[in-house]
Design an enzyme around this catalytic site. Structure first.
Site, PDB file in Angstrom:
ATOM      1  N   GLU A   1     -32.892 -22.805 -29.015  1.00 10.85           N
ATOM      2  CA  GLU A   1     -33.360 -24.195 -29.147  1.00 10.85           C
ATOM      3  C   GLU A   1     -34.876 -24.222 -29.283  1.00 10.85           C
ATOM      4  O   GLU A   1     -35.438 -24.977 -30.073  1.00 10.85           O
ATOM      5  CB  GLU A   1     -32.934 -25.020 -27.925  1.00 10.85           C
ATOM      6  CG  GLU A   1     -31.433 -25.200 -27.783  1.00 10.85           C
ATOM      7  CD  GLU A   1     -31.056 -26.117 -26.621  1.00 10.85           C
ATOM      8  OE1 GLU A   1     -31.754 -27.113 -26.389  1.00 10.85           O
ATOM      9  OE2 GLU A   1     -30.053 -25.826 -25.932  1.00 10.85           O
TER      10      GLU A   1
ATOM     11  N   HIS B   1     -29.013 -30.874 -29.368  1.00 11.35           N
ATOM     12  CA  HIS B   1     -27.773 -30.864 -28.585  1.00 11.35           C
ATOM     13  C   HIS B   1     -27.296 -29.415 -28.463  1.00 11.35           C
ATOM     14  O   HIS B   1     -27.302 -28.673 -29.451  1.00 11.35           O
ATOM     15  CB  HIS B   1     -26.713 -31.718 -29.289  1.00 11.35           C
ATOM     16  CG  HIS B   1     -25.427 -31.771 -28.534  1.00 11.35           C
ATOM     17  ND1 HIS B   1     -25.259 -32.542 -27.406  1.00 11.35           N
ATOM     18  CD2 HIS B   1     -24.256 -31.124 -28.723  1.00 11.35           C
ATOM     19  CE1 HIS B   1     -24.035 -32.369 -26.938  1.00 11.35           C
ATOM     20  NE2 HIS B   1     -23.403 -31.508 -27.726  1.00 11.35           N
TER      21      HIS B   1
ATOM     22  N   MET C   1     -31.440 -37.417 -20.973  1.00 10.66           N
ATOM     23  CA  MET C   1     -30.022 -37.532 -20.637  1.00 10.66           C
ATOM     24  C   MET C   1     -29.620 -39.000 -20.434  1.00 10.66           C
ATOM     25  O   MET C   1     -29.210 -39.413 -19.347  1.00 10.66           O
ATOM     26  CB  MET C   1     -29.694 -36.684 -19.412  1.00 10.66           C
ATOM     27  CG  MET C   1     -30.027 -35.205 -19.604  1.00 10.66           C
ATOM     28  SD  MET C   1     -29.332 -34.464 -21.105  1.00 10.66           S
ATOM     29  CE  MET C   1     -27.695 -34.050 -20.497  1.00 10.66           C
TER      30      MET C   1
ATOM     31  N   ARG D   1     -28.714 -51.583 -19.028  1.00 12.93           N
ATOM     32  CA  ARG D   1     -29.099 -50.565 -20.017  1.00 12.93           C
ATOM     33  C   ARG D   1     -30.021 -51.199 -21.078  1.00 12.93           C
ATOM     34  O   ARG D   1     -30.980 -50.591 -21.526  1.00 12.93           O
ATOM     35  CB  ARG D   1     -27.798 -50.051 -20.662  1.00 12.93           C
ATOM     36  CG  ARG D   1     -27.883 -48.744 -21.343  1.00 12.93           C
ATOM     37  CD  ARG D   1     -26.505 -48.264 -21.750  1.00 12.93           C
ATOM     38  NE  ARG D   1     -25.848 -47.504 -20.698  1.00 12.93           N
ATOM     39  CZ  ARG D   1     -26.137 -46.243 -20.372  1.00 12.93           C
ATOM     40  NH1 ARG D   1     -27.072 -45.582 -21.025  1.00 12.93           N
ATOM     41  NH2 ARG D   1     -25.488 -45.632 -19.415  1.00 12.93           N
TER      42      ARG D   1
HETATM   43  C1  GAR Z   1     -31.193 -28.559 -23.601  1.00 18.09           C
HETATM   44  O1  GAR Z   1     -30.255 -27.517 -23.579  1.00 18.09           O
HETATM   45  C2  GAR Z   1     -30.734 -29.651 -24.566  1.00 18.09           C
HETATM   46  O2  GAR Z   1     -30.090 -29.149 -25.691  1.00 18.09           O
HETATM   47  C3  GAR Z   1     -29.781 -30.419 -23.692  1.00 18.09           C
HETATM   48  O3  GAR Z   1     -30.381 -30.466 -22.432  1.00 18.09           O
HETATM   49  C4  GAR Z   1     -31.203 -29.308 -22.265  1.00 18.09           C
HETATM   50  C5  GAR Z   1     -32.579 -29.774 -21.882  1.00 18.09           C
HETATM   51  O4  GAR Z   1     -33.407 -28.707 -21.524  1.00 18.09           O
HETATM   52  N1  GAR Z   1     -29.536 -31.708 -24.218  1.00 18.09           N
HETATM   53  C6  GAR Z   1     -28.392 -32.360 -24.095  1.00 18.09           C
HETATM   54  O5  GAR Z   1     -27.434 -31.922 -23.481  1.00 18.09           O
HETATM   55  C7  GAR Z   1     -28.356 -33.720 -24.762  1.00 18.09           C
HETATM   56  N2  GAR Z   1     -27.031 -34.248 -24.742  1.00 18.09           N
HETATM   57  P1  GAR Z   1     -34.970 -28.886 -21.450  1.00 18.09           P
HETATM   58  O6  GAR Z   1     -35.245 -30.118 -20.578  1.00 18.09           O
HETATM   59  O7  GAR Z   1     -35.452 -27.644 -20.784  1.00 18.09           O
HETATM   60  O8  GAR Z   1     -35.483 -29.064 -22.845  1.00 18.09           O
END
Ligand code: GAR
Length: 194
Positions: free
Chosen positions: A178, A113, A94, A69
């Site tokens: 979001e 988040h 992620m 990592r």
């Molecule tokens: C979004 O819902 C974001 O909030 C979440 O992943 C998705 C990404 O969507 N993030 C997490 O869960 C972080 N822990 P996107 O690739 O379409 O923006």
């Protein structure tokens, strides 16, 4: 010019919302802010093509090419730093970041988040909110610190949880919010460090 570097792993719809807001709001001329690069931890991330079509530099760094990592994060830092970022935006990135990465970008690293933090840090946020009987769910933009999903909250959006909601239907309702709060939070953050 202030530089934003966005890190993605998947669909990149939040990244796309920020890129669209930058284009439509003419951030470059009006605010001297630009999305300098979009970097992905997955070669297949759909968002990459979209960033390229907006003329934004892109790059891919896959964790499987590294044996720790720490090594991955060090290589990622080098790639990010090549764009002299004023702000590093995690948008569906992620990966759990090492303390060294978080420290390196202290004060200029933000995340979105899909829950109303501090509730439901971690994964499967929508199912967990439904299972807990929550009446409301949402999303949070926050500063990133060494503790997962714990930094200072910069923006939130709230949506109702409706009878019959699934993680999928609730997730879609949250995601549409979001896309509204993240671009706004990015601009506000950069204005505040002007
Ligand atoms: C979004 O819902 C974001 O909030 C979440 O992943 C998705 C990404 O969507 N993030 C997490 O869960 C972080 N822990 P996107 O690739 O379409 O923006």
């Amino acid at each position: 010019m202030k530089n934003i570097v966005i890190l993605i792993s998947g669909a990149g719809s939040n990244m796309a919302a920020i890129v669209r807001a930058a284009e439509q709001g003419r951030w470059a001329e009006r605010r001297q802010v630009r999305v300098a690069a979009v970097l992905s931890s997955k070669e297949a991330a759909a968002g990459l093509a979209l960033a390229q079509s907006s003329g934004i530099a892109t790059g891919v760094l896959e964790p499987k090419a590294f044996d720790s990592r720490e090594a991955f994060d060090a290589a990622l830092m080098a790639k990010v730093d090549a764009f002299s970022p004023d702000l590093v935006v995690l948008a569906g990135f992620m990966r759990i970041l090492t303390p060294a990465f978080v420290a390196h970008y202290a004060g200029r690293l933000i995340n979105i988040h899909p829950s109303l933090l501090p509730a439901f840090a971690g994964l499967n946020t929508h199912q967990r909110a439904i299972d807990a009987g929550c009446r409301f769910a949402g999303a949070t933009v926050h500063q990133v610190t060494a503790e997962l999903d714990q930094g200072r909250i910069l923006a939130q959006a709230v949506v109702p949880i409706l009878p019959g909601d699934t993680a999928h239907s609730l997730g879609a309702r949250v995601l549409s919010q979001e896309h509204l709060i993240y671009p706004r939070a990015v601009v506000d953050f950069l204005d505040a460090i002007a």
